[in-house]
Structures are given as C-alpha cells and as structure tokens.
Design an enzyme around this catalytic site. Sequence first.
Site, short mmCIF file in Angstrom:
data_model
loop_
_atom_site.label_atom_id
_atom_site.label_comp_id
_atom_site.label_asym_id
_atom_site.label_seq_id
_atom_site.Cartn_x
_atom_site.Cartn_y
_atom_site.Cartn_z
N GLU A 134 55.73 32.43 38.93
CA GLU A 134 55.77 32.01 37.53
C GLU A 134 56.68 32.91 36.68
O GLU A 134 56.21 33.60 35.76
CB GLU A 134 54.35 31.94 36.95
CG GLU A 134 53.51 30.90 37.65
CD GLU A 134 52.09 30.78 37.12
OE1 GLU A 134 51.72 31.56 36.21
OE2 GLU A 134 51.35 29.92 37.60
N GLU A 161 51.06 26.05 43.77
CA GLU A 161 49.72 26.07 43.21
C GLU A 161 49.43 24.71 42.59
O GLU A 161 50.28 24.14 41.90
CB GLU A 161 49.57 27.14 42.11
CG GLU A 161 49.73 28.56 42.57
CD GLU A 161 49.53 29.57 41.44
OE1 GLU A 161 49.00 29.18 40.38
OE2 GLU A 161 49.92 30.74 41.61
#
Length: 585
Positions: A194, A313
């Site tokens: 991220e 994810e």
Amino acid sequence: MKGTHHLTERRRSGPGRLLGLLVALVAAIGLTSTTAFAAPPHNDAATALTHKALSPMGTVAAMQPSWNLGNTLDAIPDETSWGNPAATKALFDTIRAQGFRSVRIPVTWTDHQSSTAPYTIDATWMNRVKQVVDWAQADGLYVVINVHHDSWQWVAKMPTDHDNVLARFKASWTQIASKFRDSSKTLLFESNNEPQFDNTTDAQGIQYNDELNTAFHTVVRQSGGNNATRLLVLPSLHTNSSQIFLDALSTEMKSLADPNLVATVHYYGYYPFSVNVAGGTRFDATSQQDMTDNFNRIRATFTSKGIPVYLGEYGLLAYPDSNHPSRIERGEAIKYFEQFGHDARAAGVTTALWDPGTFAFLSRATLQWTDPELFNRIKSSWTTRSGTASSDQVFLAKSGAITAKTLTLNPNGLTFRGLWQGNTQLAQGRDYTVSGNQLTLTATALTRLAGNRAYGTNATIEARFSRGLPWQIHVITYDSPVLSPATGTTSGLTIPTQFRGDQLATMEGKYADGTNAGPVNWSSYQEFNVSFSPDYPGNGLVLTPAFLNSLRDNTQATLVFHFWSGATMTYQVTKSGSTVTGTVG
C-alpha cells in the site's frame, strides 16, 4: 491491511483518503478462455514450476487461492505483539490442507533494522522470516513476502526525506534479496505494501511509487541467483485500482521490459458498505457495481493482455470481528464474498484473503476456522456460483397477525430447486409460491415455522439451487425495540434498550438545522462500532466517546436508530460540557 487492535490505517480520515485506499479489481460479466482460471493440476508449487514450465500468467493462476498470514510478521514491534501466537509449520500444514495454494507473508522490518545507514536488518529477524518462508515452501505453497507497514512508518516520508528513504529502501531489498537469492522461484517478492506518501498529489505519489518500484526491480535483478528471473510483484499507488493508478503501473511495467512482473492491487469493497457508514447496510446495486467496475478495469488493463494480477488482500474492513457486534449483516457479507469469487475468476485474478487472525478467520491458537460456515462459503466461491436472495431474514411482528412475506431470489445463473427445513422439503403451493424470481412464504408456513413466537430466530429454512451452497432464510419474531432515557458523560452513554428480537442496522444523527451530527460530517449515517454499537447481552445501545465528543455543546441532536426489521426509533441527545443526557423521541 492494518494491525489487530486498529485495522485503522485505512479509515483514519475522510472519504477521499478512504476511497484512495479502497483498492479494486476487475469483474467481467462472462468467463473467457483468455482470462478465466485454468490452473494446472499439481501436487505443490515446486512441482508445478519444475514440470510445467509455467508462464508468469500460469504461475500466478496456479497460486489461486491465496491466504495472508496477517498481523504476524508484520505486527509492530514484534511477531506476537498484535495477539497472534508465533507462526508454526503446523499452521501452513493447515492452510495447505484447506485448499490454499499460496500464502502472502507480510513482513514489517522497521523495528528490526537500524534507522540510519547502513540500515542493517537484525540477523535473528532475517533468519526468522527465512524459517517461516521455508516452512510454507516445504508444504508446496507459493509464497509472497514484502516490505509491509514500513510503507507508512518511514517510506511515506519520501517527499521530505527523499535520499535517506530511497537509500534505506534499497538497503532493505539488498539484504532481503541476498538472503533469499537461492530460494526456489516459488517465492515471489512484493516491492511495498500500500504505497503512500505524505502530503502529495496523486501525480507526485505515482512518481515516488514508480521510483521505488524501479529501485526494487534493479536491486533484486542485480542480486543474481534465482532473483535474476524471480517473479516480482509491483503495486499501484495505494494498491488502488482506479484507472489512473492502473495506467501508471502499466506504463512503468512496460518501461521495465521484464516479462517476470506481476501487478498487485487490494480490494475491500465499496467503502460505505465495507464499514457500514453513510447508510451502506446492504450489498446493493451500488456495491455490486463498484466490484464489477473494479474487476473490469483490471482485466482490461492487465489480465486480458497477458499480465498477471495478484490481488494481495481482499475482504471487508473489520469484518468479521468477534470482539464487537457485527457491523455487516451476515447475509449481506455472504453475498459480497459470493460475487467476489465469481468476478475474480472471470477476470483471471488470483486473490489472497486478508486474515488478521485473533478475531477473524483462522484461529492461530487452535488452527480452526472461527466461523466454518462463512469460510465454506468463501471456499465455494473459488469454484462455483451460489444462489442468494434479497435477504436472509424474514421478520414477523409478535404483536400482529402473521401474513405472507416475499423475497427476491438471485439465482446467479442457477436454477431454483425449492425450500427445505433440515431434511424436510417444503411444499410448493402450500408453503411457498414462486413467480419469476419472487419467492413468497405463505402465512400458513410462517405460522408453523414461528412456533411459539418467542423473540428471536424461530426457524431456519434454506433455498436450494442447482449447484453451489443453499441460501439460509431465518424466520424471526420481533416487536419494535424500546429505548429509555439515560444520563452519562462524554466518556460514553449507554441507552437502556429492549431489543425484543430485533437487531440494529445503523444510526443517523442530525441537528435541528438539518446538519449532520457526529464525527462523520459528510453523511447523517454514522459509522457502526465507531460512533455507536449495540450491546445485546447488556440490553443497551452504546454511544461512543468519539461520537459524543463530536457533538455541539448545548445543542440537541436527534438520532434515528434503524433496525433490520424496518423499525426505526428516535432519540434525542444533548451534551453540556462533559455531561450527556438522552431522552426518547
């Protein structure tokens, strides 16, 4: 994903930041031969690579389905700091036995590395990471490791500390690459989790992300051994699948001219639904379209062009959570996971379930699924569709006469086969009727199913379809909840509540002038378990300090509690200094 006690990194600011983190994927309407999964049969990852000579697309397809060892090696400051026991070989034995073909092992290096040059990673920590990776590979699993929470601990400071951050990032990957240079190529490296950068525009963030991805690529490829051709996983900015970020990642991957690259994004759904805020209580047409659009973008940008995508994810934010009442109604969550599995398969995307352990999917202490039925539904979605309906709840008011109730069936391309209660098939015509996709339960059947009409679930029946898992329908007796006056402080106010078989869906707050009351200022509907939370065992509705401290002083706020039966209850709250009083509307 974020730490056990918080899961907060995604939710710490307004909708702009949050939507930036709601990473997405691509949903195709139909399966095609170029994008649908056709993972080769194999006993383990090493055999697949050795004997099948898989392409990058084939390798990533063979990694489906995948699972995250969340909140463990990525925990701060150490492996067990967020409530999970240390990883064991038995854990990976379990994961393999449950049908997973790969694992993502997030790793946070910060607290095991010097913060100044030469940024040396502690040998004990490095060896521990190697031990865990080796256990997973020994079970025939593909493995992905990365630089995880470092992304917001120090990598995010790149705009104001460019040279030091870049040097530390290179030093980190130099050491990781050296340690694993001779590991089987069933190990993949992921650049950065991220990616995010403080106080930057999207254009600036893209530039910094490209710079780090390129540095990662150069360092790993120059380290030799199996790293010369190892699959490298490159994230978009924020691992977001908005088109601007996918295009930027695609452009960078083309510039690197390396066939052994994999794109990665994350997906936690349409934000209001994922956390239950802004009235997002259902997996409705808006949520469904968000998923479809995201998968379509990924397929168009990557998988349809032969570029593999590893969705590192997925899940729903803070769901499930055994430490708090569920913020997402179970049937709505099941519909989300059902469509997710289908859309990912249609787009040819390999998906990794985010599992923070402790309170979510797999108990690391017992190696048992905390909710076997939910996991079975996720598992089923990897291979087939299942039918659903507009709701998994039918509410019958105890204070009124029982009448027929209608649900809308969502066959998802399947054929409806009928209704069952356990092993007993209900009779069409007498117990239910079907007109198109409208399923009507008769008053006769509901009277029998309700029995003595005690508050709560009286019976569960299931709609069966031509394949997949049946859809459960709970017959629930209720009366409108009863709220009572209360006095408390800004440290918390509990409203005495008789739920009478009903359950809370959401809460909205407004002032007399029409403006929104609560920390979520862009919607009147506040966030479940953040501003308010039901306490069913304690017969109360809890207003949190976060909500109460956000209220205007000496100004009455009107709250409307919405329940799953359709009932609404109005309540007034006034804060005066640190004192809070509540009265029934």
